[in-house]
Design an enzyme around this catalytic site. Structure first.
Site, mmCIF file in Angstrom:
data_model
loop_
_atom_site.group_PDB
_atom_site.id
_atom_site.type_symbol
_atom_site.label_atom_id
_atom_site.label_comp_id
_atom_site.label_asym_id
_atom_site.label_seq_id
_atom_site.Cartn_x
_atom_site.Cartn_y
_atom_site.Cartn_z
ATOM 1 N N ASP A 85 35.467 40.725 39.792
ATOM 2 C CA ASP A 85 36.785 41.317 39.307
ATOM 3 C C ASP A 85 36.410 42.255 38.294
ATOM 4 O O ASP A 85 37.431 42.365 37.236
ATOM 5 C CB ASP A 85 37.417 40.176 38.933
ATOM 6 C CG ASP A 85 37.071 39.486 37.653
ATOM 7 O OD1 ASP A 85 35.820 39.389 37.390
ATOM 8 O OD2 ASP A 85 37.895 38.464 37.323
ATOM 9 N N TYR B 61 55.213 66.555 68.776
ATOM 10 C CA TYR B 61 54.053 65.325 68.855
ATOM 11 C C TYR B 61 52.802 65.902 69.588
ATOM 12 O O TYR B 61 53.178 66.168 70.793
ATOM 13 C CB TYR B 61 54.530 64.420 69.335
ATOM 14 C CG TYR B 61 53.364 63.231 69.486
ATOM 15 C CD1 TYR B 61 52.442 62.797 68.622
ATOM 16 C CD2 TYR B 61 52.925 62.587 70.735
ATOM 17 C CE1 TYR B 61 51.433 61.937 68.543
ATOM 18 C CE2 TYR B 61 52.043 61.733 70.826
ATOM 19 C CZ TYR B 61 51.212 61.389 69.770
ATOM 20 O OH TYR B 61 49.922 60.589 69.983
ATOM 21 N N ALA C 165 33.937 34.604 44.651
ATOM 22 C CA ALA C 165 34.376 33.648 45.424
ATOM 23 C C ALA C 165 35.549 33.140 45.182
ATOM 24 O O ALA C 165 36.202 32.306 45.884
ATOM 25 C CB ALA C 165 33.413 32.272 45.797
ATOM 26 N N LEU D 17 29.452 37.596 41.720
ATOM 27 C CA LEU D 17 30.535 36.286 41.819
ATOM 28 C C LEU D 17 31.990 36.901 42.135
ATOM 29 O O LEU D 17 32.466 37.424 41.545
ATOM 30 C CB LEU D 17 30.552 35.488 40.549
ATOM 31 C CG LEU D 17 29.272 35.319 39.833
ATOM 32 C CD1 LEU D 17 29.436 34.550 38.599
ATOM 33 C CD2 LEU D 17 28.220 34.815 40.632
ATOM 34 N N ASN E 43 32.681 37.312 25.742
ATOM 35 C CA ASN E 43 31.646 37.392 26.831
ATOM 36 C C ASN E 43 32.449 38.402 27.891
ATOM 37 O O ASN E 43 33.303 38.127 28.456
ATOM 38 C CB ASN E 43 31.365 36.075 27.565
ATOM 39 C CG ASN E 43 30.724 36.056 28.784
ATOM 40 O OD1 ASN E 43 29.602 37.098 28.848
ATOM 41 N ND2 ASN E 43 30.986 35.131 29.677
ATOM 42 N N ARG F 4 46.028 34.368 39.106
ATOM 43 C CA ARG F 4 46.858 35.135 38.410
ATOM 44 C C ARG F 4 47.259 36.431 38.996
ATOM 45 O O ARG F 4 48.346 37.168 38.690
ATOM 46 C CB ARG F 4 46.326 35.454 37.182
ATOM 47 C CG ARG F 4 46.213 34.180 36.315
ATOM 48 C CD ARG F 4 45.203 34.378 35.108
ATOM 49 N NE ARG F 4 43.666 34.061 35.636
ATOM 50 C CZ ARG F 4 42.899 34.220 34.679
ATOM 51 N NH1 ARG F 4 43.156 34.605 33.490
ATOM 52 N NH2 ARG F 4 41.612 34.240 34.999
HETATM 53 C C1 UD1 Z 1 34.878 34.620 32.955
HETATM 54 C C2 UD1 Z 1 33.932 34.048 31.960
HETATM 55 C C3 UD1 Z 1 34.705 34.350 30.465
HETATM 56 C C4 UD1 Z 1 34.377 36.210 30.431
HETATM 57 C C5 UD1 Z 1 35.212 36.629 31.417
HETATM 58 C C6 UD1 Z 1 34.924 38.184 31.611
HETATM 59 C C7 UD1 Z 1 33.084 31.965 32.771
HETATM 60 C C8 UD1 Z 1 33.301 30.499 32.911
HETATM 61 N N1 UD1 Z 1 34.209 32.513 32.121
HETATM 62 O O1 UD1 Z 1 36.187 34.219 32.620
HETATM 63 O O2 UD1 Z 1 33.550 33.850 29.614
HETATM 64 O O3 UD1 Z 1 35.231 36.365 29.336
HETATM 65 O O4 UD1 Z 1 34.755 35.936 32.771
HETATM 66 O O5 UD1 Z 1 35.794 38.753 32.326
HETATM 67 O O6 UD1 Z 1 32.095 32.538 33.410
HETATM 68 N N2 UD1 Z 1 34.008 32.843 40.603
HETATM 69 C C9 UD1 Z 1 33.181 32.345 41.725
HETATM 70 N N3 UD1 Z 1 33.038 30.984 42.053
HETATM 71 C C10 UD1 Z 1 33.646 30.256 41.305
HETATM 72 C C11 UD1 Z 1 34.442 30.698 40.228
HETATM 73 C C12 UD1 Z 1 34.646 31.818 39.999
HETATM 74 O O7 UD1 Z 1 32.655 33.061 42.401
HETATM 75 O O8 UD1 Z 1 33.638 28.813 41.435
HETATM 76 C C13 UD1 Z 1 33.964 34.317 40.515
HETATM 77 C C14 UD1 Z 1 35.393 34.967 40.542
HETATM 78 O O9 UD1 Z 1 35.620 35.299 41.917
HETATM 79 C C15 UD1 Z 1 35.438 36.252 39.490
HETATM 80 C C16 UD1 Z 1 33.889 35.776 38.625
HETATM 81 O O10 UD1 Z 1 33.609 34.704 39.260
HETATM 82 O O11 UD1 Z 1 35.045 37.148 40.211
HETATM 83 C C17 UD1 Z 1 34.575 35.153 37.326
HETATM 84 O O12 UD1 Z 1 35.638 34.254 37.520
HETATM 85 P P1 UD1 Z 1 36.888 34.106 36.602
HETATM 86 O O13 UD1 Z 1 37.765 32.884 37.345
HETATM 87 O O14 UD1 Z 1 37.743 35.278 36.911
HETATM 88 O O15 UD1 Z 1 36.565 33.865 35.239
HETATM 89 P P2 UD1 Z 1 37.378 34.317 33.870
HETATM 90 O O16 UD1 Z 1 38.168 33.152 33.547
HETATM 91 O O17 UD1 Z 1 37.954 35.656 33.881
HETATM 92 CA CA CA Z 2 37.998 37.081 35.484
#
Ligand code: UD1
Ligand code: CA
Length: 458
Positions: A106, A371, A13, A11, A174, A18
């Site tokens: 990430d 150079y 996207a 994931l 999680n 932050r």
């Molecule tokens: C997420 C989890 C959280 C966990 C944490 C661990 C969810 C709702 N929450 O939170 O439980 O503790 O990761 O690091 O899953 N992304 C997409 N599409 C979207 C939204 C996000 O591809 O519409 C991707 C982001 O680019 C990222 C990943 O999903 O790489 C996680 O999204 P992020 O917003 O970082 O979630 P957290 O708030 O960290």
């Molecule tokens: Ca995250």
């Protein structure tokens, strides 16, 4: 070996608000490599195919990762991690895989070994298996909920967590690493709702839905699991990068590489440093660099995609990018070696010398202020201080050839295309526009005039 029946979905996207950066978060780098490259390498080690869900900054991601781009899935609007998986689901199903591993783009420090237990739990029959971590400060991570017998009952995002409703905060969070049985979770995946504070479709809600609908859900708890969690801010990125850097330096030391001031030595994940090599920090060794046994890199150097053969030495303050140093040669201090620079056996490239697409032959020397661009220098030639190859006419690049044993006097401009023959001499201060034959002296400068009595008055 990747598992044939397992597909991975990364994931990636999200924007990463932050990080306070215009580029997509997964393109932020640790030790010179993007977060996405780490996650893709880990996913590729265990899954036979890797899909990446992209959205924010899609074009930048394609440009940075052409090798992954054919398996990009576009999530045009980022409606949450659950929605991201829904968008990829057609391809997950079409792949025929029985299991789908989900990784957050990430979380660059997740290693293939971290996923082994998850995968074996899934293979033993779990419909949903995910990794959890216990943190002293659970911060913004999703909280894992458990029932009276310790059985997992759901995940609640930090924003929605309320002790009055969900009970005491145990600090179990999680990690975002899931292994899902493709056929079993499909109903739950498409039953997700956005009824939460963020108004997003959360992948984490699969857990609660899975439990209530009778799926076999396993939460695998890890005690010290800092590396499994994502990087959300510049502070977390720099902390993760430092953990990785320190671990790499430690491994190199244990393998027999000599590091002076190891706390300043940065070695990227693709770089190879052989036992018996020597590096002094602070120093960065990135990309596909290879440092062979017996090669030395002194402090304040930056090396990318370069090869250092046995017994060569890179002295302080050098910048190498795509350079190849042969055995026994010496570069620097203060050399800049750009792509295609080759410093052959026992040659010397000294201070304030820049080379690009150029070969300095065996034993040849360019010791100061020079150079060399699109140039070949034969064995044993000597390039005087201030020699410039004028390789660019404003439109095209041209080559300069300097024969073996030639001597180029100081402050010479060699206007390419041009050839200076073997054992030829070029007088200092010359502008050489025509070839100089072998063994000849080429000189081109105005004659000196001395005017008597016109010096300084005593
Ligand atoms: C997420 C989890 C959280 C966990 C944490 C661990 C969810 C709702 N929450 O939170 O439980 O503790 O990761 O690091 O899953 N992304 C997409 N599409 C979207 C939204 C996000 O591809 O519409 C991707 C982001 O680019 C990222 C990943 O999903 O790489 C996680 O999204 P992020 O917003 O970082 O979630 P957290 O708030 O960290
Ligand atoms: Ca995250």
């Amino acid at each position: 070996m990747p598992y044939a029946n397992t597909i991975a979905v990364i994931l990636a996207a999200g924007k990463g608000t932050r990080m306070h950066s215009d580029k997509p978060k997964v393109l932020q780098q640790l030790l010179g490599e993007t977060m996405l490259s780490y996650v893709a390498a880990t996913a590729g080690a265990v899954a036979s195919r890797v899909l990446t869900v992209v959205g924010h900054g899609e074009e930048l991601l394609r440009a940075a990762h052409p090798e992954l781009a054919q398996d990009f899935v576009l999530q045009a609007e980022q409606k949450g991690t659950g929605h991201a998986l829904q968008v990829a689901w057609d391809q997950v199903r079409a792949s025929g895989a029985t299991h789908c591993l989900v990784l957050n783009g990430d979380a660059p420090l997740v290693a293939p070994e971290d996923l082994e237990e998850l995968l074996s739990t899934a293979r033993e029959g779990a419909d949903i298996a995910f990794l959890t971590a216990v943190l002293p400060d659970a911060g913004a991570f999703g909280r894992v909920l458990r029932g009276p017998d310790g059985e997992v009952t759901g995940i609640v995002e930090a924003k929605d967590f309320d002790p009055a409703v969900h009970g005491e905060d145990t600090g179990e969070v999680n990690t975002g690493l899931f292994c899902l049985a493709v056929a079993a979770v499909e109903n739950a995946l498409f039953s997700l709702t956005s009824a939460n504070r963020a108004g997003e479709y959360y992948i984490t809600d699969l857990v609660g839905l899975g439990v209530t609908s009778g799926l076999d859900v396993h939460a695998l708890k890890r005690e010290a699991a800092l590396d499994l969690l994502g990087v959300n801010s510049p502070l977390e990125l720099s902390q993760a990068e430092e953990r990785l850097r320190a671990a790499t330096a430690q491994k190199l030391l244990e393998s027999g590489v000599l590091l002076h001031q190891p706390e300043g030595v940065v070695v990227g994940p693709r770089a190879v440093v052989e036992p018996g090599a020597e590096i002094t920090g602070p120093c960065r060794v990135l990309g596909a660099t290879r440092i062979c046994r017996g090669a030395k890199v002194r402090a304040f150097c930056h090396l990318t995609d370069s090869v250092l053969e046995p017994g060569c030495e890179v002295r302080e303050f050098c910048h190498l990018e795509g350079a190849h140093l042969f055995p026994g040669c010496i570069a620097g201090p203060y050399a800049r070696l750009r792509p295609g620079a080759e410093v052959r056996e026992n040659a010397r490239v000294g201070n304030f010398v820049e080379m690009k697409k150029s070969v300095l032959g065996p034993g040849a020397k360019a010791s100061h202020l020079t150079y060399l661009g699109d140039t070949s220098v034969g064995a044993g030639a000597n390039i005087g201080a201030g020699t410039i190859t004028c390789n660019y006419d404003g439109t095209h690049k041209h080559r300069t050839e300097i024969g073996a044993g030639a001597f180029i006097g100081s402050n010479t401009a060699l206007v390419a295309p041009v050839r200076v023959g073997e054992n030829a001499l070029v007088g200092a201060g010359s502008v050489i526009t025509k070839n100089v034959p072998d063994n000849a002296l080429g000189i081109s400068r105005s004659k000196q005039v001395n005017l008597e009595g016109r010096g300084k008055k005593p």
